[in-house]
Design a protein around this motif. Structure first.
Motif, PDB file in Angstrom:
ATOM      1  N   THR A 123       0.857  -1.181   0.000  1.00  0.00           N
ATOM      2  CA  THR A 123       0.000   0.000   0.000  1.00  0.00           C
ATOM      3  C   THR A 123       0.896   1.235   0.000  1.00  0.00           C
ATOM      4  O   THR A 123       2.090   1.152   0.316  1.00  0.00           O
ATOM      5  N   GLU A 124       0.305   2.361  -0.324  1.00  0.00           N
ATOM      6  CA  GLU A 124       1.066   3.615  -0.329  1.00  0.00           C
ATOM      7  C   GLU A 124       1.697   3.872   1.039  1.00  0.00           C
ATOM      8  O   GLU A 124       2.892   4.219   1.136  1.00  0.00           O
ATOM      9  N   ASP A 125       0.918   3.734   2.103  1.00  0.00           N
ATOM     10  CA  ASP A 125       1.431   3.984   3.448  1.00  0.00           C
ATOM     11  C   ASP A 125       2.576   3.043   3.803  1.00  0.00           C
ATOM     12  O   ASP A 125       3.596   3.462   4.365  1.00  0.00           O
ATOM     13  N   ALA A 126       2.412   1.763   3.486  1.00  0.00           N
ATOM     14  CA  ALA A 126       3.440   0.776   3.815  1.00  0.00           C
ATOM     15  C   ALA A 126       4.730   1.045   3.052  1.00  0.00           C
ATOM     16  O   ALA A 126       5.833   0.903   3.601  1.00  0.00           O
ATOM     17  N   LEU A 127       4.601   1.426   1.777  1.00  0.00           N
ATOM     18  CA  LEU A 127       5.791   1.791   1.007  1.00  0.00           C
ATOM     19  C   LEU A 127       6.492   2.983   1.650  1.00  0.00           C
ATOM     20  O   LEU A 127       7.724   3.019   1.743  1.00  0.00           O
ATOM     21  N   GLU A 128       5.710   3.965   2.061  1.00  0.00           N
ATOM     22  CA  GLU A 128       6.289   5.153   2.682  1.00  0.00           C
ATOM     23  C   GLU A 128       7.050   4.785   3.949  1.00  0.00           C
ATOM     24  O   GLU A 128       8.145   5.305   4.204  1.00  0.00           O
ATOM     25  N   TYR A 129       6.480   3.864   4.761  1.00  0.00           N
ATOM     26  CA  TYR A 129       7.169   3.413   5.965  1.00  0.00           C
ATOM     27  C   TYR A 129       8.537   2.818   5.618  1.00  0.00           C
ATOM     28  O   TYR A 129       9.553   3.131   6.240  1.00  0.00           O
TER      29      TYR A 129
ATOM     30  N   LYS B 116      -6.856  -1.341  -8.377  1.00  0.00           N
ATOM     31  CA  LYS B 116      -6.077  -0.515  -9.304  1.00  0.00           C
ATOM     32  C   LYS B 116      -5.976   0.934  -8.855  1.00  0.00           C
ATOM     33  O   LYS B 116      -5.083   1.658  -9.292  1.00  0.00           O
ATOM     34  N   THR B 117      -6.881   1.348  -7.975  1.00  0.00           N
ATOM     35  CA  THR B 117      -6.923   2.769  -7.602  1.00  0.00           C
ATOM     36  C   THR B 117      -5.697   3.195  -6.797  1.00  0.00           C
ATOM     37  O   THR B 117      -5.398   4.387  -6.717  1.00  0.00           O
ATOM     38  N   LYS B 118      -4.991   2.238  -6.192  1.00  0.00           N
ATOM     39  CA  LYS B 118      -3.834   2.613  -5.369  1.00  0.00           C
ATOM     40  C   LYS B 118      -2.527   2.642  -6.160  1.00  0.00           C
ATOM     41  O   LYS B 118      -1.505   3.116  -5.650  1.00  0.00           O
TER      42      LYS B 118
ATOM     43  N   ILE C  82      18.342  -1.327  -1.223  1.00  0.00           N
ATOM     44  CA  ILE C  82      17.470  -1.750  -2.318  1.00  0.00           C
ATOM     45  C   ILE C  82      16.293  -2.490  -1.705  1.00  0.00           C
ATOM     46  O   ILE C  82      16.450  -3.555  -1.096  1.00  0.00           O
ATOM     47  N   LEU C  83      15.108  -1.917  -1.860  1.00  0.00           N
ATOM     48  CA  LEU C  83      13.896  -2.499  -1.285  1.00  0.00           C
ATOM     49  C   LEU C  83      13.126  -3.261  -2.350  1.00  0.00           C
ATOM     50  O   LEU C  83      12.883  -2.738  -3.453  1.00  0.00           O
ATOM     51  N   ILE C  84      12.739  -4.492  -2.043  1.00  0.00           N
ATOM     52  CA  ILE C  84      11.913  -5.323  -2.919  1.00  0.00           C
ATOM     53  C   ILE C  84      10.611  -5.570  -2.180  1.00  0.00           C
ATOM     54  O   ILE C  84      10.583  -6.263  -1.154  1.00  0.00           O
ATOM     55  N   THR C  85       9.528  -4.975  -2.653  1.00  0.00           N
ATOM     56  CA  THR C  85       8.286  -5.001  -1.876  1.00  0.00           C
ATOM     57  C   THR C  85       7.143  -5.671  -2.637  1.00  0.00           C
ATOM     58  O   THR C  85       7.176  -5.814  -3.851  1.00  0.00           O
ATOM     59  N   GLY C  86       6.135  -6.074  -1.859  1.00  0.00           N
ATOM     60  CA  GLY C  86       4.894  -6.571  -2.449  1.00  0.00           C
ATOM     61  C   GLY C  86       4.588  -8.021  -2.167  1.00  0.00           C
ATOM     62  O   GLY C  86       3.431  -8.400  -1.998  1.00  0.00           O
ATOM     63  N   LYS C  87       5.633  -8.863  -2.100  1.00  0.00           N
ATOM     64  CA  LYS C  87       5.370 -10.284  -1.900  1.00  0.00           C
ATOM     65  C   LYS C  87       5.855 -10.799  -0.548  1.00  0.00           C
ATOM     66  O   LYS C  87       5.331 -11.787  -0.034  1.00  0.00           O
ATOM     67  N   GLY C  88       6.866 -10.149   0.023  1.00  0.00           N
ATOM     68  CA  GLY C  88       7.361 -10.628   1.308  1.00  0.00           C
ATOM     69  C   GLY C  88       7.800 -12.076   1.215  1.00  0.00           C
ATOM     70  O   GLY C  88       8.590 -12.443   0.346  1.00  0.00           O
ATOM     71  N   PRO C  89       7.265 -12.960   2.092  1.00  0.00           N
ATOM     72  CA  PRO C  89       7.692 -14.365   2.078  1.00  0.00           C
ATOM     73  C   PRO C  89       6.943 -15.232   1.066  1.00  0.00           C
ATOM     74  O   PRO C  89       7.238 -16.421   0.941  1.00  0.00           O
ATOM     75  N   GLU C  90       5.976 -14.661   0.364  1.00  0.00           N
ATOM     76  CA  GLU C  90       5.143 -15.473  -0.524  1.00  0.00           C
ATOM     77  C   GLU C  90       5.937 -16.028  -1.697  1.00  0.00           C
ATOM     78  O   GLU C  90       6.854 -15.383  -2.220  1.00  0.00           O
ATOM     79  N   GLU C  91       5.555 -17.211  -2.138  1.00  0.00           N
ATOM     80  CA  GLU C  91       6.204 -17.828  -3.296  1.00  0.00           C
ATOM     81  C   GLU C  91       5.635 -17.261  -4.590  1.00  0.00           C
ATOM     82  O   GLU C  91       4.488 -16.818  -4.650  1.00  0.00           O
ATOM     83  N   TYR C  92       6.457 -17.286  -5.625  1.00  0.00           N
ATOM     84  CA  TYR C  92       6.023 -16.811  -6.936  1.00  0.00           C
ATOM     85  C   TYR C  92       4.927 -17.707  -7.507  1.00  0.00           C
ATOM     86  O   TYR C  92       4.963 -18.925  -7.349  1.00  0.00           O
TER      87      TYR C  92
END
Length: 490
Positions: free
Chosen positions: A349-355, A380-382, A451-461
């Motif tokens: 989310t926008e807030d989480a990315l900002e953190y 899609k709105t975010k 270098i931040l890689i965000t969105g999936k965390g521990p989830e598998e592809y």
């Protein structure tokens, strides 16, 4: 258990039952393939599959009774209800003898922080010598056994099964808005209800942010008579929730900063080690927490306040916070041979990315780079706001694929390019293969960069990518290993 006991538990969700039969039930199922002789089968009207289509299959396998929403005549007892999902939770709770009454149950809702707060609480409780189960996004942990999760919040049947299986004194449960709307915690009774925050998310499922907030408030319908709420009032949503709960005469303990709260957060210092103070009842407690970022100060403070209300001593809590090992896929750090720091985080989310990006800034990163994408068929709105946030707070970013969820690669690539062109501030690029995007950042990383890689965390592809890796962390470990081989060959 007799069917009559289940009928008693259904309460106002029962629409019609005229059969006088009262069979002994041996189990409950919502999947006809799992039905055994003597089971109660609950037909759920799902989003893709209607369980009513499989009632006959369940009967053929020996179902002793059926719950459903449609008007039907069957050759086994049939209970018609207004909502099968609600009925499932109540029936499962009754069948397993209301297991949440045997535990101290802590439910945590909010957009960000649920997982981290749940792990901090589990760590504090175990540090204090108490046993704790955990049901959440990363894993389900019951009696020290780890299970792979199906959802952030399990379905109503699975929750009751896990609660009944648990011999732990405490159960900490992440509660999503989807779970609340779908009655997944129906039949549960909570001792503590925690609210972390609310941010722009899930507006593909909720028509408005107000509806999303209203869904979060539903958790407090499941409080035990002596239950209480722990609410972060660091946003207007927390203030609104506290007022709603007080009107319902639910005890509210609040946290915030610069105000009249049960816990006040003060003197935050984020360079290097995370240090801050909390003030309660005129007493100041200096705290040290290993995880970086202001958002983790808030997470730790909420866990501190909750643990105090549970009855854990401040000294034990303070000591536990110092040794918190972190959460898989939540600001998880991987070292780079050139002295760069790679971060894997679930932020979406926008807030989480900002953190996350702010945490990198606070640690004096020489340069901040960011890799992220968007899930197909999701809110899609975010997306525009997330790209704007990354463009404003990072030096470079790469847009890449996340789970496509049925969206074509061409359509997703086109959207990423369009977002980059419109909002990227000439800082962005698009590399659709997620592993190659990470590899590019790895090969171009330098001393002091984050270098931040965000969105999936521990989830598998879910998709197949070029490099032989199954997750973001796995990709980084593969690249680490390849670097080691290169050094040996050289």
């Amino acid at each position: 258990m007799r069917l009559s006991k289940v009928l008693e538990a259904l309460g106002g969700s029962l629409k019609k039952y005229i059969d006088e039969a009262d069979p002994e039930l041996t189990g409950i199922q919502m999947d006809s393939r799992k039905v055994n002789p003597g089971d109660l089968f609950v037909a759920i009207s799902g989003f893709q599959i209607d369980g009513h289509r499989f009632i006959q299959e369940a009967i053929d396998k020996g179902a002793a009774a059926v719950i459903g929403e449609n008007e039907l005549e069957l050759n086994v007892p049939y209970i018609q209800v207004f909502d099968s999902r609600l009925a499932l939770g109540r029936a499962a709770s009754a069948f397993y003898h209301h297991p949440s009454r045997r535990h101290t149950v802590i439910g945590i809702t909010g957009t960000n922080g649920k997982t981290t707060v749940s792990y901090i609480l589990k760590h504090i409780l175990e540090h204090a010598g108490r046993s704790c189960s955990l049901l959440g996004t990363v894993s389900y942990i019951i009696n020290n056994e780890v299970y792979k999760p199906s959802n952030t919040t399990p379905d109503a049947l699975q929750i009751q099964e896990l609660m009944a299986k648990s011999n732990d004194e405490f159960v900490v449960l992440e509660v999503s808005s989807h779970a609340l709307k779908q009655y997944r915690i129906e039949g549960l009774e909570l001792d503590y209800g925690l609210f972390t925050n609310l941010a722009h998310d899930h507006l593909d499922y909720h028509p408005t942010i107000e509806d999303y907030f209203e869904a979060k408030t539903l958790m407090y319908n499941y409080m035990k008579p002596d239950g209480s709420a722990i609410v972060s009032r660091l946003s207007e949503w927390g203030d609104m929730l506290a007022d709603i709960l007080k009107a319902k005469e639910i005890p509210v303990y609040s946290m915030g900063s610069d105000g009249n709260y049960d816990l006040n957060i003060e003197d935050i210092r984020l360079n290097g080690e995370t240090r801050f103070e909390v003030q309660m009842g005129g007493v100041v407690y200096p705290l040290t927490f290993p995880s970086p970022g202001q958002h983790n100060v808030y997470n730790a403070a909420m866990a501190f306040l909750t643990a105090i209300k549970i009855g854990i001593s401040p000294e034990v809590i303070t000591d536990a916070l110092k040794t918190f090992p972190g959460v898989p896929g939540r600001f998880e750090m991987i070292s780079h041979p050139e002295g760069a720091t790679f971060i894997v985080d679930y932020a979406h989310t926008e807030d989480a990315l900002e953190y996350c990006l702010h945490a990198a800034q606070e640690h004096d990163a020489v340069k901040i780079k960011h890799i992220f994408g968007f899930r197909g068929e999701r809110d899609k709105t975010k997306r525009e706001h997330m790209v704007k946030t990354s463009a404003a707070m990072s030096d470079e970013f790469i847009l890449t694929f996340d789970d496509l969820n049925g969206v074509s690669e061409v359509d997703m690539e086109n959207e990423l390019k369009e977002l980059n062109e419109r909002f990227g501030m000439n800082k962005g690029s698009v590399i659709t293969d997620r592993t190659l995007a990470i590899q590019y950042a790895w090969e171009n990383a330098n001393m002091g960069e984050w270098i931040l890689i965000t969105g999936k965390g521990p989830e598998e592809y879910q998709s197949l990518y070029e490099l032989p890796a199954s997750s973001d962390k796995d990709t980084l470990l593969y690249l680490q290993k390849q670097h080691g081989k290169e050094k040996i060959i050289g």
